[in-house]
Structure formats: C-alpha cells, structure tokens
Design a protein around this motif. Structure first.
Motif, PDB file in Angstrom:
ATOM      1  N   LYS A 224       0.918  -1.147  -0.006  1.00  0.00           N
ATOM      2  CA  LYS A 224       0.195  -0.061  -0.040  1.00  0.00           C
ATOM      3  C   LYS A 224       0.880   1.257  -0.090  1.00  0.00           C
ATOM      4  N   ASP A 226       0.381   4.019   1.729  1.00  0.00           N
ATOM      5  CA  ASP A 226       0.609   4.643   2.687  1.00  0.00           C
ATOM      6  C   ASP A 226       1.537   3.785   3.777  1.00  0.00           C
ATOM      7  N   LEU A 229       4.984   4.608   2.597  1.00  0.00           N
ATOM      8  CA  LEU A 229       5.386   5.959   3.269  1.00  0.00           C
ATOM      9  C   LEU A 229       5.797   5.877   4.549  1.00  0.00           C
ATOM     10  N   ILE A 244      -1.680   9.372   8.376  1.00  0.00           N
ATOM     11  CA  ILE A 244      -1.982   9.787   7.069  1.00  0.00           C
ATOM     12  C   ILE A 244      -3.394  10.341   7.259  1.00  0.00           C
ATOM     13  N   VAL A 279      -5.657   8.588  -0.123  1.00  0.00           N
ATOM     14  CA  VAL A 279      -5.394   7.179  -0.198  1.00  0.00           C
ATOM     15  C   VAL A 279      -6.736   6.625   0.119  1.00  0.00           C
ATOM     16  N   SER A 284      -3.532   5.867  -4.232  1.00  0.00           N
ATOM     17  CA  SER A 284      -3.643   7.049  -4.581  1.00  0.00           C
ATOM     18  C   SER A 284      -4.820   7.357  -5.035  1.00  0.00           C
ATOM     19  N   LEU A 289      -2.127  14.241  -1.239  1.00  0.00           N
ATOM     20  CA  LEU A 289      -1.536  13.261  -0.276  1.00  0.00           C
ATOM     21  C   LEU A 289      -1.235  13.907   1.029  1.00  0.00           C
ATOM     22  N   PHE A 291       0.193  13.646   5.175  1.00  0.00           N
ATOM     23  CA  PHE A 291       0.473  12.993   6.195  1.00  0.00           C
ATOM     24  C   PHE A 291       1.331  13.814   7.037  1.00  0.00           C
ATOM     25  N   THR A 339       9.689  10.942   0.644  1.00  0.00           N
ATOM     26  CA  THR A 339       8.291  10.928   0.056  1.00  0.00           C
ATOM     27  C   THR A 339       8.391  10.626  -1.464  1.00  0.00           C
TER      28      THR A 339
ATOM     29  N   LEU B 234       0.545  -0.438   8.790  1.00  0.00           N
ATOM     30  CA  LEU B 234      -0.284   0.573   7.852  1.00  0.00           C
ATOM     31  C   LEU B 234      -0.972  -0.327   6.956  1.00  0.00           C
ATOM     32  N   LYS B 240      -4.859   4.146   9.993  1.00  0.00           N
ATOM     33  CA  LYS B 240      -4.246   5.337   9.734  1.00  0.00           C
ATOM     34  C   LYS B 240      -3.054   5.935  10.280  1.00  0.00           C
TER      35      LYS B 240
END
Lengths: 366, 366, 366, 366
Positions: A224, A226, A229, A244, A279, A284, A289, A291, A339, B234, B240
């Motif tokens: 995923k 996120d 990330l 996020i 997301v 996305s 986006l 966070f 990122t 995540l 989240k």
C-alpha cells in the motif's frame, strides 16, 4: 542484513559514516533521458546542510555533491548514478569520550549489542549525516516527479508545543524553522533560546503535502502507498510516529464523519473532503496526499544524564560536541526526499498494472 | 506489481477475495523442525473470525484452515507451507448493487482506476477477509517466537472516544472489544449500541506490547525494526496511524524528558524508562516493544451517503450487507499477526550480523 | 530461506510435495485485463502430464487445475491468481523403503543435511511434480506474451546420443519425445527400449527458440536476460548446463567468426547471423532468442546401486516405484514455462527504462 | 530497472563506466568483525588489472582501491562498505568514432534501443571495466569464505582450441593465460600471436573448483545453488554458457553412469564419483563444487567488419582502441569473484534453515 537499500525499480543504496571519508548513494533504476546536473542535487542538499542558522549544529560542512556515473551529456543514461559527498569537518577527538559509554536516546548501545563494536565517531552510521545520501537521491526523484506535475511540500507544523496557526507556503523557506507561519516561527525562536540556555533540546511535528499525484499509485495488501510511506518516514532516525489523513484523530470519529463523499467536477470524480489523506485501500485517489510525522527531541544534550559504560559501570555524562537543539527543520528536507523516493517507485511500478498500458508501450496502442 | 508478499527470509504470500472460492497464504522460509498442526493456526483464526458477538458482522464463516504442504510427521520441513480457508457464506447478491457505484471510504474507486475494473463482490481483494491469510501465517510466526520466549499482546486501548483506565491482561479475551478493562468495555458496549442505532460505525486505537525480545533485531537505515513494523501495520486496511513508544507525544517533549537513562540491574543494562518504545536507532534495545495503531471507523454504514456511479452520475446510497460496526477488536488479532511476521523475519535476518554468530553454526565455535 | 518465489513484477510462488495433498502456485503481479480460464492452463499442464506414452512414468494423474482467485468475469483482476492441482495417485507405500537411505543422484542426502529430516514420499518437494506449479504459471505468462506476438517453442534436440537431423515444427507434438524429426524420434524409441530393458535411463538436450521478441529486454550487469534465463533453466531439477547462441562452441572460435554483422532490411537493423543467440550485452537484440539446456538421465533406476543409510550403513539398493526412463520430453514443457516467466518479467520491467515511455502512460504523450 | 544489485543478505551494488570518473561498489550486509584492509582487495584487483602481459589491453590503469566506509579500526562494522577505483587512463577520443555506429558483438545497438542513447566512450557501462566492482566485492567474499576453510580456484581450461592436458595448481598464476599447464600455455602463446597478427581474437573455457564447502548451501526450487551460480556467471559480459559437474556431457550418458554412489569414509558420507559437480537437488553435497563457463572471443577486433550507423547507413568498420585479444585469463578472476559472492550469500541464508541453528544463536543451545 543489507539494510541500506530502498525501492524496487527506482532503487537507492546509501553508505557512509559521520566521521569517515564521506557519504554517498547509488541510485539504480532511474529512467534514461532525464536532464540532470550536480546543481539539481546541490540545491536540495543545501536546504539540509548544517550551519544555516544558530539553531542548527555549528559543524561546518559544504556537503558538495559529485556525480560519478550514470549521467552523460547532461542526461541520465539509465545506469547507476553514484553520488558522493566528502566529509570535511571531522573532529573525531570530540567523540573519543563516547567510545566507552552509551549516550541515552542514541543507538550506541544497540549497535554494540548487534555488531559487537561500533564506529563511535559522531555516531558513525547512525548519525544524522547518513540522511545526506537520502536527500541526494530524493532530489533526483523530485525532479522526475516534477515531469509529471507532482509537487511535494513539507514543513514544520509544530515545534516544541507551538503549532502553526496560519499557512503561507512562501514563508516556509524564509524562517529557520521551515514553518509556514512567521509568527509561530518567532515564538519558536524564543522558546528554543530558553531551552538551549537550559542545555535542552525540543521535538516537533512535520506535515507533508503532495499535489498533482495521479490516481492508482500503490498496490493492495502489503505494498500500500501509505504503508511504504510509513516505512520510509519511520526509517528516518528521530521519527516516532506517522499518520495519514486524519490519522489518530480518525480513531475518535464515526464513519459518517470520516468517510469522504464523492461528487463530480466537470465530469471528473472529486472527493468533497479528504479525511483519508489521499489514499483509499492503499492506492492514491487523486486528491492531495497528506501525512504527518512526529520528531523526537534531539537526544544529544549537554545536561547531565545517567548512563552506563561499555564495560559495565554506572556513570553520569554530559554529551559534548556540535549538536542541533532541534532537528525538525532539517528533517523536513529528509521527509520530502523519502516521500519522493516512495512516490517515484510507486509510479514506475504502476505502469505494469494493466494490459492496455503495456500495449501502449510495445504495440503503440492508444 | 506483486504486492501480496511480505518478508525476506520468513516470507508470506497471500491470495483470495471476499467472495471467491477461498483465502490462502503460502509461508516460505519457515525453519525446519517446528512442531505444527492445524489447531495451532485455527486458534488464532478463531479469534479473528466474524460472528463472535453482536458487535461484529453476522456473516457466518467457520474459517477452517487446511495445511496443504510443508508439514510432515507433525513438523515443518523447511519447504513452503500452503494454507487454505474456503469461503462458505458468499452471498454475492448482497453486493450486486455496488458493482456500479463507489462506496465512500472504500477502495472501489481506486481499484477501478488502477485496474480498469474490479471484483466488486464484498470488496473483492480489498475486503477485510484478506487478513485471514495474514493471521494464519502470523500464527506460525507467533509459535516460532514463543520458542525464544517472545510474547506479543495487542488489545483495544480506546474505542470511540472511550479509553481504557486500568490494565488487566486476563480481561482482554473476556469481553467482545478485547479491552483489558471490563468497565471501559461496558461503556463501549453502550456507546456502540447507540451508534448502531444511528446506522453509524466507530474507530479506535490498538496498543501492542511485545515482551522477551532480544536486543539487536532490526537493521540501521532503511530496515529499522520500527520502520518495518510501521509498514506492516499501515498495510492493514483501516489503519491510519502508527506510533512507537511515546510517539506523537514525544514531539511535544524536551530531550531531557524523552531520553531513557541506562542503569545496571544485576550487571545487565536496563533502561529506567521506555519512552523509546523498545528501539534505539531502529534496533531492539531489550525493553518491551510498544506501539499503537489508529483504526478508522468502518466505512460501510447504512446511513445515506453521497457518491458517484462508475459511469459518472451523482447518487445517494446506503450501504447494505453484513458489516462490523467496529472492527477494532478483530483488527487486534491482525495487529498481533503482522507484528509476529515482522519480528520473526528480523530475528532470522539478525543471525548473519556478526562473524562470530556464523562461526557458531558452521564451525561449532562457542 | 524463501526459495520458492521467482520474478520481480510478475512473481510466482510455488508450493507442494509429490505425495502431499496437492501442488500449487500463486501468480502475483499479472496485469489486469487478460482473458483467462482454466482451459488455458490445463492445455499446457496436459503436455507435462505423466502417462502420455510408455516412455513416461505410469503414475496416473489428471493434474486438473483449479483457479481459486484473481480472475473475475473471465479476466485477470491484477490481484494474485492462486492455482491448485490436487495429488490423486499417491502410493506412499512405494516410498516407505526410501525413508532410511539416500538414493544416488537425488536430493535425499542434501535435504536431510539441510533440514535435519525430509518428507521422503516420492522425493517430497524435490520431486518432478514440483514443476506443475511452474507450468501452470508459465501458461499465463505464455498467454500474455502472445498478446505481443512472442512465441516460445522448445523441443528435444538430442536424446541419448541421437540428435535431430531435420527440423519440422509440426512434428514436435506428434511423437512422444517432442523431437522435430520423426526419424530421430523412431531411433530414440528403439534406443530407449534397450535401456529400459537394462533398467537404465537416458538424458538429452533441449533447445528453445523464442520469436517475436522486441529489442531492449534485460538489464545491464546482474539482470542480463541470458543470466536470468540461465538461473531459471538451471533451477529445473535435472538440468546440468545452459548455453545461449553458439554457447560452448563460441569458446572455440575467433572474433571474426563469432561477431554478428549488422545490415539493414527495409531500413530496419538486422543481424546477418545469430551467433549471439538473440542477446547483446544481456539485452534482447531483436533476433530469435536461442538457448540449449542439458538434461541428465533420470537418477531413479531399478539397477543395483551402492549407497548409504540415514544411520550410517553401506547398502545396495534398487530404486522401485513408477519412474520416467527419460524426462527430456516432459522437461521441454517446463523449459517453455520458465522461459515465458523470465521474458514476461523482463518485458514488464523494461517499461520504466525511459522517461518517454513513462510519459506515454501518465501524460498520454506520443 | 535496478540491475546492478546482487545478493539477498550479502548484497552488492556496482556503478561506473569505462570512461567516467571511476568504478565502484557498495557491499551491504557483510557481517561485522572481519579483518579487512585495502591490501586484501588490491591483491585480487591486481590479478584482474590490464597490462599484465602483451596479451592484454595496453590501457594502463593502476586500479587502486579506496575503502570509503564500513571498516573501523581494521574490522568490518556491519554497515555498507563503499569502495571506489578511479579511472586514470581515459582516452575518450579513441572512442569518438564509435558514437555513431554499432560495433558488432557489442551492446552498442541494444543500449541505444533500450535507453534511447548511450555513453559510448569505451563501451560505457557495458565495458569490461564494470567487473572491477565485482572483483572488489568478491575479494571480501573470498576472505569471509576462507574463515570457513572454503577455497575457490578458477583457471583457463582451454583457450582457442588448445585444452590443458595436465593440472598443476601452482602453475596457474605463473603464465599469462592462467592455465595450470605450462606446455599448453606455451602453445596458446604461439596460437595467439598468429591471431593477433591477423587482427583477430579468441575465446576459451574457464573451470572453477571450490573446495571445503559445507553441505546444505542452496535452496530447493528457484534458489538452487547451481541456478544462482549460473546467473552470476552468465551475468559476466562475454560468457555464453555454464555447466556444472558433467554438464552437457551428462546429457549423453545413462543413469547408471551418471549417478554418484554414496559410501562411508570414517563414518562420514562420501560420493565415490562427482558427476554432479557438488550439488544434489540444488544443494551443496559436501564434495568439490565444479563448473565451467564458455567465454566468447573478444568482439573488438581491428579487422574490417560490416555494420550500420545510428542514423541508418550500412558501413564497414575496423574497431580501434586498446583491446584484449583474449579476455579469458582476466575473466578467470571475475569468475572467482562471482562464485565467492554467490557462495557467501548462500552460506548466510542457510543459517536460518533449521530451528536448532537459530537456538544456537539466541538460546546458546548446543
């Protein structure tokens, strides 16, 4: 284990210690044909560089990047881009006393446990200088993303306990704290002077917003967007949390509050709110986006602390050396870099998600 | 891209959709010689299973696991362990109406964008049923960790806005919310009934504590233990946010408050506090590993919501079907599973960190 | 270590033992939108199936494939495709005697050394049945490649010491040896009957030709196309050698003989010869991809052989059970499958090699 | 795609072009505690260095290695070891004419196809100089393997059509061809002078023998030891074939000839022959690991050849510059390096194959 590599297609490998000969990164998998020169990298490195204000370490480093491979006649060739930044201001003698004890809040103890011994000079591999390689690679990723209209902006949302109250994007690079709110920045300056006087350090919170991101980046289940990330951000030394969209606040809401309604805008799907942070199901969704990351206070403080020595004695120490009383503003640049690295990899990986995309490349289909 | 695989040495690959023939996982890289039977897996699956109380979906599934390979005469052989759980209660007609519109808060829209179409039945691959494969694999990881005295305990720390106020480990599995505080659980039951009456759902926060973890797990830079945990957590559908140790609260402190002092206890290093949550520099420090995860409210609610159809019309919908008004208690089990998967991989990877470890295996050195 | 996964974007994970409940494979990363049904897979499995002639094992297996996930309304969804083939004809008693000794030429000894014990029934995971998962996955890869005009044809080039002398593509599937030369096939039949009478087995050589391959597949340095093919082919149980183009014969030539001259054909680059076998610098050059693989004789023979027992005694054995006196014809299908798996992954990975390709997808650029 | 990384635990990433600033490699995952200095690396680089005899390119390079990170107080720290070798003798003008045409047998054409353009100077990334990074990393791998009594010896088995007839290990490094047979080397010298006079080049065959290897290295199915060796060897520029044990000759034998019988020697299992070349089922069996690689003749020859230009014209060319008439002797060193890299990774990965091994590390169990 080989822990210094990140990414599947756009893959970086960093190396280097705080007081070794230098710091570097190899970027492998960068597509061919991107215009690239050292100045593109240097700009972002300069934002991360120490000594930009009295609120950062006074260690003086130019952090000048050299591109050693992978660029020919001003363009990336598709082969590995090796970049190197020499260490210039190693004052290893500052650190000789930390060879034998474990600084609280640092990785000294765990490195010794894991490897049997450690390069103690300036924290060695666990130093903040390690992030130079990330930022150099991130500069390339950011430049690539820009070709697709994707822009990443990070800033300090709160330092100490002082949050921003207004948002002026232009202000971010104007104050030493990378806060988009000049008044808050002034308050932080005052607060920080007090803490520095007390030989203490402070933490803060970074927010990162990416605009222009297409839908479809990220993969279901373990890859995923996120999730990747979160890993990338938590891999930055002092980061203790990631959220996020509404993040931890979402945990306090009801579904009717947290769901983002879909509507149409000129025939195009838009979300009326963005509680999800851009997301849905780890992919996305076309909105910004967003966070946030929690940064702990710099562990190196000149105050007296309790710790133990390598050979098992209890002592009291006061960490000397040149330290940032607050690393949040410099971490902002690292957050942007990480990122960018996650997003470019997701963008490249998504190209093979549909048979019709593949036909566009190989069969020149519409 | 292949997003359904997790782990380097202990590596799992999951498959299956909510209303397909079944759900499964292949666990590759499990060391040979572990006693394992289906009951070991079933116990953990039963904790995740729907229909355990009136606060979970009334979809009736036994979720019976079958081990298809990799175990011989009661022990793992070192070859892939394939596990399968058949779907029994597919009522696909419940979902035929969602074929043409995008449920707010779900992955319907992003799946269509990414893949061009989707298996809409019950959310297909983005359904919570996907986590069955994770839990089955996690049960093996937990059993392996137990051989080394490592225990993972997760629980609901807050549901709706109701936090736990006391901690009784025995209580966790006694109430339908997996809260270690019977009184808080009772309050939650009342609160939830109200929300259900309003056709709404709620979120919450999960905390996970691992005890008995040796030092040295995790690698510097990108493979930090907390970074991999953040990614794993995540990657669970509704999560989240992730924070380790003091997490976001650490961002509000000073270094003198946040650093954990080292002292000796019977000659062994101990931290006097655990603000770091059990990691220093991304490597386990021997204290309890503590993190929290934010769970958003279930997006499927029977209330009227605004959305759009696949072919571009604005509509109002009320999501039907059998949904959990709160997924936190079931997510607790998934959090434990993901934690176990990350920890076992880190434990195996750490074996090659030192030359003297390798000599222990190949030269029978002390 | 997790050794049952292959591929970066188009990634497969196989599982299963000869006498366990079944054999299976999870294909993750298959692009969405490919028409796929069980018959597509079954056709290729049927070519690999035992019992096709008196020259293969008489074990009777239908090897019927079931697709359990990843396909919806006749098309791949982009999520993992799980396929399962149940074992039907396990006669484990045939193998109980091999529990305690090591068959020469088999993996019995090395499995016991590596894992401490083994599933001895029919060779367990090291059985030729393991290749079923590869062939099922390869059938999907082949179908995908066909969308781009890429065709893979493998055949027996030599069996025993009898080489083909003519090449008739249509003949390949007409004789039990998959030889493109009916006369050679007849000679092989006679030769093989003699060897079977002597309780012996024979080896052979497989050649594989891929036509229609675009230029540019494969990556410099470690991910060369021929390097990945070599790994994939050597990963098949009985393969002892791999050569591309002129292979070992090239080692005996001069540069002036071995270099392929370039000329133009209708303005398009063509090579006048193909000593290189379709790759230059590890990247496909647009000509046919040609390689050969050496297959050792089946190690299971009914003749008396010397070996040792698990508990350290020297014995003489005669391996019983249902064995192929020659596995080359069935291995032909596995070679095609492995080739397809390597090529589809290279084709997908190459999509991100150039900035202008990426713009075709995301900016709809020409 | 990122094609310059090899290995899972002991992982290397190479970079650099023939006429760029330098060549380098990052070795990540090397266990901590190995004594290491630049001289350890330099010795092996010197064996690969050009200009060692009149039979190699007269390009004059010292190929001096610098270790930039990962070593502290004479020992590896467990963090990435970055090594760099500067290019000293770039005479790029030699290559300006090859900017516009495609040298037969080289990667010029495929690089242009894949990336749209190329660094044409001396072959850029596809130059033989790329192997410097492999050899530097391989030197570390070899040193690690030596700690476990594992020795790798490669040599030229045949050059032109002249095979060795005797084997004297001491002779290998005494003659310019790395042949273990002084007489054969003398014949090769004469043969080569004739070919050089004709402006031609020759190929040859390398054999590599590893002694002291423990059983159990390599994993079933896709990560077989011989499969990974095949990939590593075929990833070397000019290699066109790989065979293990009897290799292609095994394809001509019967099972009764090819199987290796097991007997006991002082209670320890031994194979009476080694047709298998040291692996059974892809796992090392404790006997010597033996494989051969076919090296094509150097494609750069001064003879007139037919080719095309970048902009589509047919021309005749004669490749100028400083080229090896035979690369086999220098490739011997690269083969050793690649073998060492595969073996050390397999050795580290095997540590987690058994629960009792893991207990040795974490529970100090016997």
């Amino acid at each position: 284990m080989a822990g210094s590599t990140l990414g599947t297609i756009f893959r970086i490998t960093t190396w280097g210690e705080s007081h070794g000969k230098g710091i570097g990164v190899v970027v492998d998998g960068c597509p061919a044909g991107l215009s690239l020169c050292e100045e593109d990298i240097q700009q972002m490195l300069d934002r991360r560089r120490p000594g930009q204000s009295k609120f950062t370490t006074q260690r003086s480093e130019n952090d000048t990047v050299h591109i050693l491979s992978g660029v020919f006649e001003g363009k990336t060739t598709g082969t590995p881009i090796s970049m190197e930044i020499q260490n210039e201001s190693q004052r290893s003698q500052d650190y000789s006393d930390i060879a034998n004890y474990y600084r609280p809040g640092h990785a000294d103890y765990t490195f010794d446990q894991k490897y049997g011994f450690r390069d103690y000079r300036g924290g060695g591999r666990s130093s903040g200088r390690e992030t130079i390689g990330r930022v150099a690679a991130g500069a390339i990723a950011k430049k690539l993303l820009k070709e697709f209209g994707i822009e990443i902006t990070a800033y300090s949302k709160e330092i100490g306990r002082i949050p921003i109250e207004t948002f002026d994007k232009e202000e971010i690079e104007r104050n030493p704290f990378r806060m988009p709110d000049a008044k808050a920045a002034q308050k932080v300056a005052n607060y920080l002077k007090e803490r520095m006087h007390e030989c203490d350090s402070v933490g803060g919170m970074i927010e990162c917003i990416t605009s222009g991101l297409p839908t479809s980046l990220g993969d279901p289940v373990f890859e995923k967007l996120d999730a990747n990330l979160a890993k990338a951000i938590l891999s930055i030394g002092a980061i203790k949390g990631f959220e996020i969209g509404d993040g931890f606040a979402a945990a306090k809401t009801c579904g009717s509050e947290n769901n983002d309604a879909f509507r149409l805008n000129n025939g195009k799907a838009v979300k009326m709110t963005n509680h999800s942070g851009g997301v849905l199901g780890g992919i996305s969704d076309g909105s910004d986006l967003i966070f946030r990351a929690a940064v702990k206070p710099t562990p190196s403080i000149a105050r007296t602390q309790q710790t133990i020595t390598k050979d098992g004695k209890e002592i009291e120490v006061s960490v000397k050396g040149r330290h940032d009383p607050i690393i949040v503003p410099r971490a902002v640049v690292v957050v942007e870099a990480m990122t960018a690295l996650v997003l470019i990899d997701a963008l490249l990986l998504n190209m093979s998600s549909r048979l019709d995309y593949i036909k566009k490349i190989y069969l020149n289909a519409e």
